[in-house]
Scaffold this active site. Sequence first.
Site, PDB file in Angstrom:
ATOM      1  N   GLU A  57     -51.282 -19.475 -34.147  1.00 51.68           N
ATOM      2  CA  GLU A  57     -51.178 -18.018 -34.216  1.00 51.68           C
ATOM      3  C   GLU A  57     -50.335 -17.413 -33.086  1.00 51.68           C
ATOM      4  OE1 GLU A  57     -54.756 -19.417 -36.374  1.00 51.68           O
ATOM      5  OE2 GLU A  57     -54.006 -19.734 -34.321  1.00 51.68           O
ATOM      6  N   HIS A 108     -60.574 -10.689 -42.701  1.00 53.60           N
ATOM      7  CA  HIS A 108     -61.852 -11.310 -42.350  1.00 53.60           C
ATOM      8  C   HIS A 108     -62.408 -10.751 -41.037  1.00 53.60           C
ATOM      9  CE1 HIS A 108     -60.215 -13.984 -45.363  1.00 53.60           C
ATOM     10  NE2 HIS A 108     -61.385 -14.589 -45.479  1.00 53.60           N
ATOM     11  N   ARG A 166     -63.242  -9.126 -45.844  1.00 54.72           N
ATOM     12  CA  ARG A 166     -63.368 -10.242 -46.792  1.00 54.72           C
ATOM     13  C   ARG A 166     -64.092  -9.831 -48.069  1.00 54.72           C
ATOM     14  NH1 ARG A 166     -66.831 -15.823 -45.637  1.00 54.72           N
ATOM     15  NH2 ARG A 166     -66.219 -16.938 -47.515  1.00 54.72           N
TER      16      ARG A 166
END
Length: 312
Positions: A57, A108, A166
């Site tokens: 990331e 999420h 989510r």
Amino acid sequence: MSDKKIATRESYGNALVELGNVNDKVYVLDADLAGATKTGIFKKAFPDRHIDCGIAEANMMGIAAGLSTTGIIPFCSSFAMFAAGRAFEQVRNSIGYPHLNVKIGATHAGITVGEDGASHQCNEDIALMRTIPGMVVISPSDDIEARACVMAAAEYEGPVYMRFGRSAVPVINDNPDYKFEIGKGVLLKEGKDVTIIATGVLVCEALEAAKALAESGIDAEVINIHTIKPLDTELVLASAKKTGKVVTVEEHSIIGGLGSAVADVLAESGAATLKKIGVQDRFGESGPAAELLHKFKLDAEGIIEGVKGFLA
């Protein structure tokens, strides 16, 4: 409020395809999570403009920063825990410091990640992103708002952090008068006894709570703050001065999120007293999303309890 439910992460993926159809400068970067973040929809439509950076990331943020200097509009996608948490230094120094035109789609977020547990339930991301100078922070409430915020982010020149959930949530903005504008909140229901200011996937819970409170003789005003930074201080103050009591509702820690942003405004103005409903300085835990919202007192029932206790 519609009976239709859709997860805002799904809305994110669909909006990226819509955006890709009209803007060939839009590229999407992912960190080996295209299926979960729903950017796989964009990958299928525009394989040449999708870059899978692998489970890296921090590197992804650096790549996005570089791409943005060439005129490309990169959308970086990962779970909130990784986008805001693991890659914080790169977001701060490589994107925020030079104020580059990078968009971060963090999916999420919050405890509704559910069974993935505390390690993946990021309740600190809004706080982290708020501290970065010049960073816009958006937490959409439903499918319509999530799509709109993606389009607005693409038009905005500068870094934007978008928070998606989510779990599927009801569509609440399905009216012809709805308009999304960065930095402008939405008055969903007028009231005189207390102001409920909510963000993200808990806006629908706040609306349900307001209906139940009305049956108890409590007239609650409900405001949807989709843009936490910059905050719509004008709307917040106007409502706070009218009711004198403000309750903030967020699927995030009470430290550093929406509640803290509103507290800053109220502390300077003295317009109202404040109660913050959110995650109370603790980590999440594994379990079904709906049950976790109930346990953490973030569902309509918990909001009702919090509001009544505050007014008492």
